[in-house]
Design a protein around this motif. Structure first.
Motif, PDB file in Angstrom:
ATOM      1  N   ALA A   1     -13.411  15.871 -12.071  1.00 35.62           N
ATOM      2  CA  ALA A   1     -12.480  16.851 -12.637  1.00 35.62           C
ATOM      3  C   ALA A   1     -11.084  16.258 -12.835  1.00 35.62           C
ATOM      4  O   ALA A   1     -10.365  16.643 -13.754  1.00 35.62           O
ATOM      5  N   ILE A   2     -10.706  15.328 -11.964  1.00 33.49           N
ATOM      6  CA  ILE A   2      -9.396  14.677 -12.034  1.00 33.49           C
ATOM      7  C   ILE A   2      -9.620  13.186 -11.846  1.00 33.49           C
ATOM      8  O   ILE A   2     -10.369  12.775 -10.947  1.00 33.49           O
ATOM      9  N   ARG A   3      -8.971  12.387 -12.647  1.00 36.41           N
ATOM     10  CA  ARG A   3      -9.098  10.936 -12.485  1.00 36.41           C
ATOM     11  C   ARG A   3      -7.868  10.427 -11.741  1.00 36.41           C
ATOM     12  O   ARG A   3      -6.821  10.168 -12.326  1.00 36.41           O
ATOM     13  N   PHE A   4      -7.999  10.338 -10.408  1.00 33.82           N
ATOM     14  CA  PHE A   4      -6.910   9.799  -9.609  1.00 33.82           C
ATOM     15  C   PHE A   4      -6.976   8.269  -9.609  1.00 33.82           C
ATOM     16  O   PHE A   4      -8.047   7.678  -9.809  1.00 33.82           O
ATOM     17  N   PRO A   5      -5.846   7.598  -9.386  1.00 36.07           N
ATOM     18  CA  PRO A   5      -5.819   6.132  -9.458  1.00 36.07           C
ATOM     19  C   PRO A   5      -6.627   5.467  -8.351  1.00 36.07           C
ATOM     20  O   PRO A   5      -6.795   6.029  -7.263  1.00 36.07           O
ATOM     21  N   ARG A   6      -7.116   4.260  -8.636  1.00 33.51           N
ATOM     22  CA  ARG A   6      -7.807   3.406  -7.661  1.00 33.51           C
ATOM     23  C   ARG A   6      -6.845   2.276  -7.283  1.00 33.51           C
ATOM     24  O   ARG A   6      -6.642   1.342  -8.052  1.00 33.51           O
ATOM     25  N   GLY A   7      -6.256   2.365  -6.089  1.00 33.15           N
ATOM     26  CA  GLY A   7      -5.270   1.376  -5.672  1.00 33.15           C
ATOM     27  C   GLY A   7      -5.864  -0.012  -5.525  1.00 33.15           C
ATOM     28  O   GLY A   7      -6.935  -0.187  -4.940  1.00 33.15           O
ATOM     29  N   LYS A   8      -5.176  -1.009  -6.072  1.00 34.32           N
ATOM     30  CA  LYS A   8      -5.560  -2.425  -5.994  1.00 34.32           C
ATOM     31  C   LYS A   8      -6.972  -2.661  -6.533  1.00 34.32           C
ATOM     32  O   LYS A   8      -7.685  -3.555  -6.107  1.00 34.32           O
ATOM     33  N   TRP A   9      -7.360  -1.821  -7.488  1.00 32.12           N
ATOM     34  CA  TRP A   9      -8.666  -1.956  -8.131  1.00 32.12           C
ATOM     35  C   TRP A   9      -8.681  -3.221  -8.990  1.00 32.12           C
ATOM     36  O   TRP A   9      -7.831  -3.418  -9.844  1.00 32.12           O
ATOM     37  N   GLY A  10      -9.635  -4.086  -8.770  1.00 32.57           N
ATOM     38  CA  GLY A  10      -9.791  -5.262  -9.612  1.00 32.57           C
ATOM     39  C   GLY A  10      -8.620  -6.212  -9.593  1.00 32.57           C
ATOM     40  O   GLY A  10      -8.335  -6.882 -10.588  1.00 32.57           O
ATOM     41  N   ASP A  11      -7.916  -6.289  -8.448  1.00 31.70           N
ATOM     42  CA  ASP A  11      -6.734  -7.168  -8.375  1.00 31.70           C
ATOM     43  C   ASP A  11      -7.067  -8.565  -7.865  1.00 31.70           C
ATOM     44  O   ASP A  11      -6.183  -9.381  -7.661  1.00 31.70           O
ATOM     45  N   GLY A  12      -8.354  -8.837  -7.628  1.00 30.96           N
ATOM     46  CA  GLY A  12      -8.753 -10.161  -7.160  1.00 30.96           C
ATOM     47  C   GLY A  12      -8.593 -10.382  -5.669  1.00 30.96           C
ATOM     48  O   GLY A  12      -8.806 -11.492  -5.187  1.00 30.96           O
ATOM     49  N   THR A  13      -8.224  -9.327  -4.911  1.00 29.30           N
ATOM     50  CA  THR A  13      -8.098  -9.449  -3.461  1.00 29.30           C
ATOM     51  C   THR A  13      -9.049  -8.457  -2.796  1.00 29.30           C
ATOM     52  O   THR A  13      -9.665  -7.618  -3.455  1.00 29.30           O
ATOM     53  N   TYR A  14      -9.127  -8.545  -1.477  1.00 33.91           N
ATOM     54  CA  TYR A  14      -9.870  -7.560  -0.708  1.00 33.91           C
ATOM     55  C   TYR A  14      -8.925  -6.637   0.053  1.00 33.91           C
ATOM     56  O   TYR A  14      -9.315  -6.010   1.045  1.00 33.91           O
ATOM     57  N   ASP A  15      -7.692  -6.529  -0.406  1.00 35.20           N
ATOM     58  CA  ASP A  15      -6.720  -5.618   0.194  1.00 35.20           C
ATOM     59  C   ASP A  15      -6.901  -4.208  -0.369  1.00 35.20           C
ATOM     60  O   ASP A  15      -7.537  -4.006  -1.407  1.00 35.20           O
ATOM     61  N   PHE A  16      -6.301  -3.242   0.323  1.00 32.69           N
ATOM     62  CA  PHE A  16      -6.400  -1.839  -0.066  1.00 32.69           C
ATOM     63  C   PHE A  16      -5.008  -1.217  -0.129  1.00 32.69           C
ATOM     64  O   PHE A  16      -4.072  -1.680   0.541  1.00 32.69           O
ATOM     65  N   SER A  17      -4.886  -0.152  -0.910  1.00 39.66           N
ATOM     66  CA  SER A  17      -3.631   0.606  -0.995  1.00 39.66           C
ATOM     67  C   SER A  17      -3.970   2.057  -1.301  1.00 39.66           C
ATOM     68  O   SER A  17      -4.684   2.336  -2.271  1.00 39.66           O
ATOM     69  N   PHE A  18      -3.459   2.966  -0.472  1.00 44.64           N
ATOM     70  CA  PHE A  18      -3.731   4.386  -0.672  1.00 44.64           C
ATOM     71  C   PHE A  18      -2.460   5.219  -0.791  1.00 44.64           C
ATOM     72  O   PHE A  18      -2.538   6.439  -0.972  1.00 44.64           O
ATOM     73  N   SER A  19      -1.299   4.587  -0.698  1.00 45.46           N
ATOM     74  CA  SER A  19      -0.045   5.333  -0.802  1.00 45.46           C
ATOM     75  C   SER A  19       0.134   5.919  -2.203  1.00 45.46           C
ATOM     76  O   SER A  19       0.548   7.076  -2.363  1.00 45.46           O
ATOM     77  N   GLY A  20      -0.180   5.132  -3.235  1.00 49.17           N
ATOM     78  CA  GLY A  20      -0.048   5.621  -4.601  1.00 49.17           C
ATOM     79  C   GLY A  20      -0.997   6.769  -4.885  1.00 49.17           C
ATOM     80  O   GLY A  20      -0.654   7.713  -5.621  1.00 49.17           O
ATOM     81  N   LEU A  21      -2.197   6.727  -4.340  1.00 57.23           N
ATOM     82  CA  LEU A  21      -3.162   7.811  -4.498  1.00 57.23           C
ATOM     83  C   LEU A  21      -2.633   9.092  -3.865  1.00 57.23           C
ATOM     84  O   LEU A  21      -2.705  10.169  -4.467  1.00 57.23           O
ATOM     85  N   LYS A  22      -2.095   8.968  -2.664  1.00 55.53           N
ATOM     86  CA  LYS A  22      -1.516  10.135  -1.981  1.00 55.53           C
ATOM     87  C   LYS A  22      -0.401  10.751  -2.831  1.00 55.53           C
ATOM     88  O   LYS A  22      -0.328  11.979  -3.002  1.00 55.53           O
ATOM     89  N   THR A  23       0.452   9.900  -3.411  1.00 56.76           N
ATOM     90  CA  THR A  23       1.538  10.379  -4.261  1.00 56.76           C
ATOM     91  C   THR A  23       1.006  11.054  -5.515  1.00 56.76           C
ATOM     92  O   THR A  23       1.533  12.078  -5.968  1.00 56.76           O
ATOM     93  N   ALA A  24      -0.066  10.498  -6.098  1.00 51.51           N
ATOM     94  CA  ALA A  24      -0.661  11.096  -7.292  1.00 51.51           C
ATOM     95  C   ALA A  24      -1.203  12.486  -7.004  1.00 51.51           C
ATOM     96  O   ALA A  24      -1.065  13.413  -7.824  1.00 51.51           O
ATOM     97  N   VAL A  25      -1.823  12.670  -5.842  1.00 45.97           N
ATOM     98  CA  VAL A  25      -2.317  13.992  -5.458  1.00 45.97           C
ATOM     99  C   VAL A  25      -1.144  14.957  -5.286  1.00 45.97           C
ATOM    100  O   VAL A  25      -1.189  16.104  -5.754  1.00 45.97           O
ATOM    101  N   ALA A  26      -0.081  14.490  -4.631  1.00 45.76           N
ATOM    102  CA  ALA A  26       1.100  15.337  -4.425  1.00 45.76           C
ATOM    103  C   ALA A  26       1.699  15.786  -5.756  1.00 45.76           C
ATOM    104  O   ALA A  26       2.067  16.958  -5.932  1.00 45.76           O
ATOM    105  N   ARG A  27       1.785  14.874  -6.712  1.00 43.91           N
ATOM    106  CA  ARG A  27       2.340  15.227  -8.026  1.00 43.91           C
ATOM    107  C   ARG A  27       1.434  16.200  -8.769  1.00 43.91           C
ATOM    108  O   ARG A  27       1.922  17.101  -9.470  1.00 43.91           O
ATOM    109  N   TRP A  28       0.126  16.031  -8.645  1.00 47.30           N
ATOM    110  CA  TRP A  28      -0.810  16.939  -9.290  1.00 47.30           C
ATOM    111  C   TRP A  28      -0.628  18.356  -8.740  1.00 47.30           C
ATOM    112  O   TRP A  28      -0.588  19.337  -9.502  1.00 47.30           O
ATOM    113  N   VAL A  29      -0.504  18.459  -7.424  1.00 49.71           N
ATOM    114  CA  VAL A  29      -0.301  19.767  -6.795  1.00 49.71           C
ATOM    115  C   VAL A  29       1.026  20.375  -7.241  1.00 49.71           C
ATOM    116  O   VAL A  29       1.096  21.559  -7.615  1.00 49.71           O
TER     117      VAL A  29
END
Length: 346
Positions: free
Chosen positions: A200-228
């Protein structure tokens, strides 16, 4: 050698808001008792370190007694004591380490300060037997989101990737607060998502396809907050199930894709997922699907063993004892940022 010939290991866990005591022989779990202070933290929307430390002080002795009674052994029967030395909250760690030192000194038994994160890997042996060598391990919890290459759980653990900001569980807690769901956020979001549409909503995938095995979820949290915020401002009806499902899909999509990719790159045939978020139904389901497609064996402990507990510390203690590693001295100190590559502290 049968299990009765193996040393009896007492494990003590107090890194955050659970006081855990477990007893293990080799890969056999004899008892596992946990006293949680999560309800005391719920009104604050997160763990309060001072509250956690006081709760550990109150719970340590009765939790130990229950574990011993359940296993049908006496404290004097214990052959070695393992305790979480880090990472974790400083005051909480101090309570567990002080208790472990007291028991070790009184009993004249060896003491091992072990790594909390590696304990989450070792605990799988209590569910599925000895770990293959090597395995890739995905640890997902409120405080950690890490991808590890484990060649030997007692001696050779390498970090492949880590979160650069919020851990996955932390993001769940923050999004739950935005949606007026209770703390901790993982279970209520998982339940709400079952009635929602993850597309229903396409939220961002943090560090998707960046060539590392690191993760990031802060931007996703912000995207949800802005949607609300935007929905409330524009008068659009909020569908909590849809938001929960779309948020959850973004998290587990990145977690499982990077974990399976790591298995392929390193030629590893087994993936272990552990930590509190490993109890999430969508994470388990998507991991099963992607592992099956990639020909990778998936091992996930039962939910009780995924969350913080003393059994995982005892399981790791059993491995370090079997490896003949030296015990700690009584000046063992906590290390709140103990690196995952350091299995033993002190």
């Amino acid at each position: 050698m049968n299990s009765g010939d193996l040393p009896l290991i007492l494990g003590i866990e107090s890194s955050c808001d659970e006081t855990g005591v477990g007893l293990v022989r080799g890969c056999e779990l004899l008892s596992d008792h946990v006293a949680s202070s999560v309800d005391e933290h719920a009104r604050f929307g997160g763990v309060v370190p001072e509250v956690a430390s006081r709760a550990h002080l109150e719970a340590m002795t009765p939790t130990l007694r229950r574990a011993l009674d359940d296993a049908g052994v006496k404290l004097a029967d214990v052959d070695a004591i393992a305790v979480t030395a880090g990472p974790g909250l400083a005051g909480a760690l101090l309570v567990g380490i002080s208790a472990a030192k007291a028991y070790a000194l009184a009993l004249g038994k060896p003491l091992y300060g072990v790594n909390h994160l590696v304990g989450h890997v070792a605990v799988d042996q209590l569910e599925h037997g000895p770990l293959p060598k090597p395995v890739v391990a995905l640890l997902v919890s409120g405080g950690h989101t890490s991808l590890l290459l484990v060649r030997d759980v007692a001696t050779d653990v390498m970090m492949l990737g880590d979160t650069v900001d919020d851990a996955a569980g932390e993001a769940y807690d923050k999004v739950a607060r935005l949606l007026d769901l209770p703390y901790p956020g993982g279970p209520p979001i998982d339940r709400a998502a079952r009635d929602g549409d993850p597309t229903a909503i396409r939220f961002p995938r943090g560090k998707w396809g960046d060539g590392t095995y690191d993760f990031s979820f802060s931007g996703l949290k912000t995207a949800v907050a802005r949607w609300v915020e935007d929905s409330e401002r524009d008068g659009r009806a909020l569908s909590v199930p849809d938001i929960a499902a779309a948020f959850q899909e973004s998290v587990v999509d990145v977690l499982t894709r990077k974990a399976v990719d790591a298995c392929g790159e390193h030629g590893v045939g087994t993936l272990v997922i552990s930590g509190g978020v490993a109890a999430n139904s969508r994470l388990r389901g998507l991991a099963e699907q992607r592992c099956a497609e990639a020909g990778v064996e998936l091992r996930v402990p039962r939910p009780r063993l995924c969350t913080d507990n003393g059994a995982m510390i005892a399981a790791l203690g059993a491995e370090v004892v079997a490896a003949g590693l030296p015990p700690a001295t009584l000046d063992l100190a906590s290390d709140t940022s103990l690196p995952v590559s350091q299995v033993l502290a002190g």
